[in-house]
Design a protein around this motif. Structure first.
Motif, PDB file in Angstrom:
ATOM      1  N   ASP A 118      -5.866  11.167  13.578  1.00 29.82           N
ATOM      2  CA  ASP A 118      -4.619  11.301  12.797  1.00 29.82           C
ATOM      3  C   ASP A 118      -4.858  11.741  11.348  1.00 29.82           C
ATOM      4  O   ASP A 118      -3.893  12.518  10.890  1.00 29.82           O
ATOM      5  CB  ASP A 118      -4.293   9.622  12.603  1.00 29.82           C
ATOM      6  N   TRP A 119      -6.060  11.605  10.838  1.00 33.64           N
ATOM      7  CA  TRP A 119      -6.329  12.026   9.688  1.00 33.64           C
ATOM      8  C   TRP A 119      -6.929  13.643   9.650  1.00 33.64           C
ATOM      9  O   TRP A 119      -6.972  14.261   8.564  1.00 33.64           O
ATOM     10  CB  TRP A 119      -7.604  11.100   9.020  1.00 33.64           C
ATOM     11  N   TRP A 156      -4.056  11.914   0.951  1.00 36.16           N
ATOM     12  CA  TRP A 156      -5.030  10.824   1.648  1.00 36.16           C
ATOM     13  C   TRP A 156      -6.614  11.382   1.521  1.00 36.16           C
ATOM     14  O   TRP A 156      -7.217  11.345   2.428  1.00 36.16           O
ATOM     15  CB  TRP A 156      -4.718  10.679   3.159  1.00 36.16           C
ATOM     16  N   GLU A 173     -10.057   4.739   0.228  1.00 37.26           N
ATOM     17  CA  GLU A 173      -8.893   5.670   0.645  1.00 37.26           C
ATOM     18  C   GLU A 173      -8.037   5.343  -0.426  1.00 37.26           C
ATOM     19  O   GLU A 173      -7.584   4.396  -0.738  1.00 37.26           O
ATOM     20  CB  GLU A 173      -8.523   5.002   1.970  1.00 37.26           C
ATOM     21  N   ILE A 205      -3.690   6.675  -1.012  1.00 41.06           N
ATOM     22  CA  ILE A 205      -2.362   7.443  -0.335  1.00 41.06           C
ATOM     23  C   ILE A 205      -1.356   7.607  -1.576  1.00 41.06           C
ATOM     24  O   ILE A 205      -1.195   6.755  -2.479  1.00 41.06           O
ATOM     25  CB  ILE A 205      -2.091   6.525   0.702  1.00 41.06           C
ATOM     26  N   TYR A 214      -7.975   1.462  -1.071  1.00 39.41           N
ATOM     27  CA  TYR A 214      -8.092   0.452  -0.081  1.00 39.41           C
ATOM     28  C   TYR A 214      -9.474   0.739   0.392  1.00 39.41           C
ATOM     29  O   TYR A 214     -10.424   1.744   0.317  1.00 39.41           O
ATOM     30  CB  TYR A 214      -7.253   1.060   1.243  1.00 39.41           C
ATOM     31  N   THR A 245     -12.413  -0.819   3.547  1.00 36.94           N
ATOM     32  CA  THR A 245     -11.808  -1.465   4.623  1.00 36.94           C
ATOM     33  C   THR A 245     -12.986  -1.243   5.681  1.00 36.94           C
ATOM     34  O   THR A 245     -13.970  -0.194   5.769  1.00 36.94           O
ATOM     35  CB  THR A 245     -10.570  -0.744   5.154  1.00 36.94           C
ATOM     36  N   HIS A 248     -13.440  -1.112  10.074  1.00 39.49           N
ATOM     37  CA  HIS A 248     -12.870  -1.114  11.368  1.00 39.49           C
ATOM     38  C   HIS A 248     -14.065  -1.177  12.605  1.00 39.49           C
ATOM     39  O   HIS A 248     -15.021  -0.562  12.330  1.00 39.49           O
ATOM     40  CB  HIS A 248     -12.044   0.362  11.512  1.00 39.49           C
ATOM     41  N   THR A 297      -8.287  -4.225  -1.672  1.00 39.98           N
ATOM     42  CA  THR A 297      -7.765  -3.506  -2.438  1.00 39.98           C
ATOM     43  C   THR A 297      -8.121  -3.561  -3.905  1.00 39.98           C
ATOM     44  O   THR A 297      -8.369  -4.648  -4.265  1.00 39.98           O
ATOM     45  CB  THR A 297      -6.231  -3.194  -2.544  1.00 39.98           C
ATOM     46  N   SER A 346       0.199   8.829  10.428  1.00 41.54           N
ATOM     47  CA  SER A 346       1.226   8.016  10.395  1.00 41.54           C
ATOM     48  C   SER A 346       1.251   6.762   9.371  1.00 41.54           C
ATOM     49  O   SER A 346       2.032   6.225   8.888  1.00 41.54           O
ATOM     50  CB  SER A 346       0.937   7.207  11.758  1.00 41.54           C
ATOM     51  N   TRP A 347       0.085   6.516   8.680  1.00 41.37           N
ATOM     52  CA  TRP A 347       0.000   5.480   7.445  1.00 41.37           C
ATOM     53  C   TRP A 347       0.512   6.305   6.267  1.00 41.37           C
ATOM     54  O   TRP A 347       1.287   5.607   5.554  1.00 41.37           O
ATOM     55  CB  TRP A 347      -1.380   5.051   7.201  1.00 41.37           C
ATOM     56  N   VAL A 348       0.284   7.310   5.983  1.00 37.30           N
ATOM     57  CA  VAL A 348       0.378   8.140   4.665  1.00 37.30           C
ATOM     58  C   VAL A 348       1.985   8.536   4.828  1.00 37.30           C
ATOM     59  O   VAL A 348       2.721   8.818   3.546  1.00 37.30           O
ATOM     60  CB  VAL A 348      -0.508   9.134   4.442  1.00 37.30           C
TER      61      VAL A 348
END
Length: 278
Positions: A72-73, A139, A164, A166, A173, A175, A177, A195, A255-257
């Motif tokens: 996605d990125w 991003w 991250e 945006i 952010y 995070t 995963h 955050t 999709s997030w940004v």
């Protein structure tokens, strides 16, 4: 009788000899992976790897430009020279509108660099001083991925997002995963991200202190969020016991940004330096 000059020379040689013989805080694996020695947690940090970006081009012994990919990125990653500038002791990673390019018809191009296959480390402290540009669809990210597939395909080896940002937000952010968070949906046992508010118009230092039992995220030297290793849960909760490489990239869209606004481009992330300690 030795002269003062000779005494100073002997002292300098002695200091250099002591420094060169001082034990390293890591053991080397495959000539480029720095594995922190056990029981280093109570000792002072030692600088083990850095780039101050003083060259007028990318140091190919440390970095590679990130190629495009289907994630996605990664849709707009490119080695196009317009996505990179090297000046004033900094590297500029640019996100641009891709105009007049019959070879590459993607609407945007973005710059990013990673240390995959050239530098990776297990445990230690990393700090990155940078200034983040803002735009709709921007991003910028700084993150770590596993150098080897110790546990299998993504996300089983985990991902550590040091920073991250945006769009135009005034927060970053930070995070983690993994299979545990993404496939088993254990995002709150423990919380897998946080955050932190920051001034996006100035340079900030984004960091991570990585220990065998926890990940401590930092901003300008202050702790912002901690992700601990938990006992008695699925072992996929802690894939962070192996070497990871570093990625720094000026991403666009996802999709997030959301969609990028070409009127806001170019946008850039300016990186002043990267320093790793163990």
């Amino acid at each position: 009788m030795p002269t003062p000059h000779m005494k100073n020379l002997f002292a300098t040689i002695l200091i250099l000899a002591v420094v060169s013989c001082s034990p390293k805080p890591y053991k080397l694996a495959e000539e480029y992976m720095l594995i922190q020695k056990p029981k280093r947690e109570t000792k002072d940090w030692k600088l083990v790897w850095q780039d101050e970006f003083e060259l007028d081009s990318l140091d190919g012994s440390k970095w590679t430009k990130i190629p495009p990919n289907k994630a996605d990125w990664g849709n707009y990653m490119s080695d196009d020279e317009r996505c990179y500038d090297f000046k004033d002791g900094k590297v500029y990673l640019n996100g641009i509108v891709n105009q007049n390019n019959p070879v590459d018809e993607r609407p945007y191009l973005t710059g990013g660099i990673y240390t995959k296959g050239k530098f990776a480390y297990q445990y230690g402290k990393i700090e990155i001083r940078a200034k983040l540009g803002s735009a709709q669809g921007a991003w910028p990210a700084m993150w770590l991925l596993a150098e080897k597939n110790k546990y299998g395909k993504y996300p089983k080896n985990g991902e550590i997002d040091i920073m991250e940002h945006i769009n135009f937000e005034d927060i970053i952010y930070q995070t983690t995963h993994s299979y545990y968070t993404l496939e088993l949906h254990q995002t709150n046992k423990p919380p897998h991200g946080g955050t932190a508010a920051f001034d996006k118009d100035v340079y900030n230092t984004f960091g991570l202190e990585w220990y065998p039992e926890k990940l401590v995220f930092t901003l300008n030297g202050k702790e912002t969020f901690t992700y601990p290793r938990i006992l008695g849960v699925d072992p996929s909760q802690w894939p962070y016991d192996q070497s990871f490489y570093l990625m720094i990239d000026m991403q666009l869209e996802g999709s997030w940004v959301g969609k990028a606004n070409p009127e806001h481009l170019p946008v850039q992330m300016i990186v002043d330096w990267v320093r790793v300690y163990q």
